[in-house]
Enzyme design. Structure first.
Site, PDB file in Angstrom:
ATOM      1  N   CYS A  55     -43.284 -11.581  -7.993  1.00 19.46           N
ATOM      2  CA  CYS A  55     -43.062 -12.714  -7.166  1.00 19.46           C
ATOM      3  C   CYS A  55     -44.483 -13.435  -7.039  1.00 19.46           C
ATOM      4  O   CYS A  55     -45.347 -12.796  -6.861  1.00 19.46           O
ATOM      5  CB  CYS A  55     -42.639 -12.218  -5.769  1.00 19.46           C
ATOM      6  SG  CYS A  55     -42.381 -13.858  -4.481  1.00 19.46           S
ATOM      7  N   CYS A  59     -47.497 -12.326  -0.138  1.00 21.12           N
ATOM      8  CA  CYS A  59     -47.289 -11.388   1.184  1.00 21.12           C
ATOM      9  C   CYS A  59     -48.085 -10.081   1.281  1.00 21.12           C
ATOM     10  O   CYS A  59     -47.700  -9.199   0.240  1.00 21.12           O
ATOM     11  CB  CYS A  59     -45.712 -11.432   1.353  1.00 21.12           C
ATOM     12  SG  CYS A  59     -45.019 -12.900   1.151  1.00 21.12           S
ATOM     13  N   CYS A  62     -46.077  -6.693   0.760  1.00 26.07           N
ATOM     14  CA  CYS A  62     -44.934  -6.628  -0.271  1.00 26.07           C
ATOM     15  C   CYS A  62     -45.068  -6.223  -1.656  1.00 26.07           C
ATOM     16  O   CYS A  62     -46.004  -6.504  -2.371  1.00 26.07           O
ATOM     17  CB  CYS A  62     -44.055  -8.096  -0.465  1.00 26.07           C
ATOM     18  SG  CYS A  62     -42.667  -7.993  -1.471  1.00 26.07           S
ATOM     19  N   CYS A 100     -26.013  -7.860   1.271  1.00 24.60           N
ATOM     20  CA  CYS A 100     -27.212  -8.859   1.351  1.00 24.60           C
ATOM     21  C   CYS A 100     -27.856  -8.448   0.049  1.00 24.60           C
ATOM     22  O   CYS A 100     -28.106  -7.623  -0.540  1.00 24.60           O
ATOM     23  CB  CYS A 100     -28.163  -8.239   2.536  1.00 24.60           C
ATOM     24  SG  CYS A 100     -27.352  -7.993   4.084  1.00 24.60           S
ATOM     25  N   CYS A 132     -24.823 -11.847   2.144  1.00 17.35           N
ATOM     26  CA  CYS A 132     -26.002 -12.537   2.653  1.00 17.35           C
ATOM     27  C   CYS A 132     -27.073 -12.754   1.479  1.00 17.35           C
ATOM     28  O   CYS A 132     -26.931 -11.820   0.546  1.00 17.35           O
ATOM     29  CB  CYS A 132     -26.758 -11.743   4.161  1.00 17.35           C
ATOM     30  SG  CYS A 132     -28.475 -12.370   4.420  1.00 17.35           S
ATOM     31  N   CYS A 192     -30.393 -15.405   9.235  1.00 18.50           N
ATOM     32  CA  CYS A 192     -30.890 -13.959   9.561  1.00 18.50           C
ATOM     33  C   CYS A 192     -32.542 -14.147   9.520  1.00 18.50           C
ATOM     34  O   CYS A 192     -33.217 -14.409   8.609  1.00 18.50           O
ATOM     35  CB  CYS A 192     -30.367 -13.019   8.495  1.00 18.50           C
ATOM     36  SG  CYS A 192     -31.122 -11.484   8.728  1.00 18.50           S
ATOM     37  N   ARG A 264     -30.820  -6.312  14.115  1.00 25.11           N
ATOM     38  CA  ARG A 264     -30.691  -5.499  12.834  1.00 25.11           C
ATOM     39  C   ARG A 264     -31.944  -4.448  12.888  1.00 25.11           C
ATOM     40  O   ARG A 264     -32.994  -4.989  12.731  1.00 25.11           O
ATOM     41  CB  ARG A 264     -30.354  -6.145  11.602  1.00 25.11           C
ATOM     42  CG  ARG A 264     -30.216  -5.156  10.597  1.00 25.11           C
ATOM     43  CD  ARG A 264     -29.459  -5.932   9.366  1.00 25.11           C
ATOM     44  NE  ARG A 264     -28.167  -6.443   9.695  1.00 25.11           N
ATOM     45  CZ  ARG A 264     -27.992  -7.719   9.581  1.00 25.11           C
ATOM     46  NH1 ARG A 264     -28.864  -8.445   9.386  1.00 25.11           N
ATOM     47  NH2 ARG A 264     -26.858  -8.173   9.757  1.00 25.11           N
TER      48      ARG A 264
END
Ligand code: SAM
Ligand code: DTB
Ligand code: SF4
Length: 317
Positions: A55, A59, A62, A100, A132, A192, A264
Site C-alpha cells: 500500500c 499509516c 500498518c 468483511c 463490508c 463502519c 465492534r
C-alpha cells in the site's frame, strides 16, 4: 430511561465521560445499552484480506504500507473471486453474520480488480451474510456501484483525532477521510467508522475522535474500536501497550454517545484477558471480529471465542 440521540457533544463532555470513575462509566453505558439494544446480542463479523501489502499510504500502525518494513509490506496479488467466496461460506458455516473484505489500497481504481470486488460483494450477499468492504478512498460512482452490488457497509476509519492525525499518517488528510465517508453515505451504504487507541495519543485526542464520530448525523452504523497491534517493522512497533481498561472506557463512552450504533470490539483482543473482553461486552460492545486472523495479525481462535461468548451469557447473532 429515554434514550437521547445527540450530535452536539463537546470534547470536554466526552473527556469527562472517559474520566468518570470506572463503576459510574460502566453503569451509564450499561443503562444506555440495555435500553437501546436489549438482550446482549453480539454480531460475529469475519475478516479477509483480499489484497495484502504494497500500500502507498504511510499509516504508521500498518503492516501493509510500502513505507514500513514489516514482512507483508511488499506486494501480493489480489485473491480471485471463488477462493474469497469459499472463505465467506466457511465463515457463515462457523456462525458469522457479516463478511468483511480488505484491500491494501490508497484508493479504488476503475478496472478489472474493481469488477472483481463487485462480484465478491454480490457473491457474499447471495450467501445471506452482510458484506463490508474496506479499500481506501473512492469516487461517487464507485460508491454507487458498490451500493448496487448490495454492499451493506463500507469501512473507513478516522483512526485518531483531527489534531493528532498528521502524527500517524502523512500521505492523506483528515478531510480526505471525511469526504470518502460522505460519498459512502450519499450512495446509501452504511458506515463502519471508528479508530485505534494506543498510538501515543492523549485522552483529549480520544475524546476529540469520538466527538467527530458522535457529531455525525446520523451516527455511523458501525463503530470499530481497535487497540493498536504493534507490528514489527512499523514506526509504532515499540509503542507501550494500551491498558485494557482504557479500551473498556473507549467502548463504554462510544456506547453512551452512539446508543444504537454497532460498537465492534476489533483489533487488540489477543492482548485482552477474557475478563477484560467480557467487561467490553458489558459496557456495550455488540460485535466482534471472529476467526483466527484479522487482516495480517492474529485474532483469538473460533473455539476460544465461542466459549467466551457462552461464558459471558450473551446471544450470538
Ligand atoms: N486501506 C484501507 C484503509 O486504510 O481504509 C483499508 C484497510 S486498513 C488495514 C483498515 C483499518 O484497520 C485501519 O483504518 C485501522 O484503523 C485498522 N488497523 C490497521 N492496522 C492496525 C493495527 N496494527 N492495529 C490496530 N488497528 C489497525
Ligand atoms: C477495523 O477497524 N479493524 C479491522 C477492520 N476494521 C478492517 C482491521 C484490523 C487490522 C489489524 C491489523 C492487521 O491484522 O493487519
Ligand atoms: Fe494502506 Fe490502509 Fe494500511 Fe493505511 S491502513 S497503509 S491505507 S492498508
Amino acid at each position: 430511561m429515554t434514550i437521547q440521540i445527540r450530535h452536539d457533544w463537546t470534547t470536554e463532555d466526552i473527556q469527562a465521560l472517559l474520566e468518570l470513575p470506572l463503576m459510574d462509566l460502566l453503569w451509564q453505558a450499561q443503562t444506555v445499552h440495555r435500553t437501546a439494544n436489549p438482550g446482549y446480542q453480539v454480531q460475529l463479523a469475519s475478516l479477509l484480506s483480499v489484497k495484502t501489502g504494497g500500500c502507498q499510504e504511510d499509516c504508521s500502525y500498518c503492516s501493509q504500507s510500502i513505507h514500513n518494513s514489516s514482512d507483508i509490506s511488499t506486494f501480493e496479488a489480489q485473491m480471485q473471486v471463488e477462493p474469497v467466496l469459499a472463505k465467506a461460506r466457511a465463515a457463515k458455516e462457523a456462525g458469522a453474520k457479516r463478511f468483511c473484505m480488505g484491500w491494501a489500497w490508497r484508493e479504488i481504481r476503475d478496472g478489472a480488480p474493481f469488477e472483481l470486488m463487485l462480484e465478491m460483494v454480490r457473491g457474499v450477499r447471495s450467501t445471506g451474510m452482510e458484506a463490508c468492504v474496506t479499500a481506501g478512498m473512492l469516487t461517487d460512482q464507485q460508491a454507487e456501484l458498490l451500493a448496487k452490488a448490495g454492499l451493506t457497509a463500507y469501512n473507513h476509519n478516522l483512526d485518531t483525532s483531527p489534531e493528532y492525525y498528521s502524527e500517524v499518517v502523512s500521505t492523506r488528510t483528515y478531510e480526505d477521510r471525511l469526504e470518502t465517508l460522505q460519498r459512502v453515505r450519499r450512495a446509501g451504504v452504511a458506515l463502519c467508522c471508528g479508530g485505534i487507541i494506543g498510538m501515543g495519543e492523549t485522552l483529549r485526542d480520544r475524546a476529540s475522535m469520538l466527538q467527530v464520530l458522535a457529531n455525525m448525523n446520523p451516527h455511523p452504523e458501525n463503530v470499530p474500536v481497535n487497540g493498536l497491534v504493534a507490528v514489527g517493522g512499523t514506526p509504532l512497533e515499540k509503542q507501550k501497550p494500551f491498558k485494557s481498561l482504557e479500551l473498556v472506557r473507549m467502548v463504554a463512552t462510544a456506547r453512551i454517545l452512539m446508543p444504537y450504533s454497532r460498537v465492534r470490539l476489533s483489533a487488540g483482543r489477543k492482548q485482552l484477558s477474557r475478563e477484560a473482553q467480557i467487561l467490553c461486552l458489558q459496557a456495550g460492545a455488540n460485535s466482534i471480529f471472529y476467526g483466527g486472523v484479522l487482516l495480517t495479525t492474529d485474532n483469538p481462535a473460533i473455539d476460544a471465542d465461542r466459549q467466551l461468548l457462552a461464558d459471558a451469557g450473551v446471544q450470538v447473532n
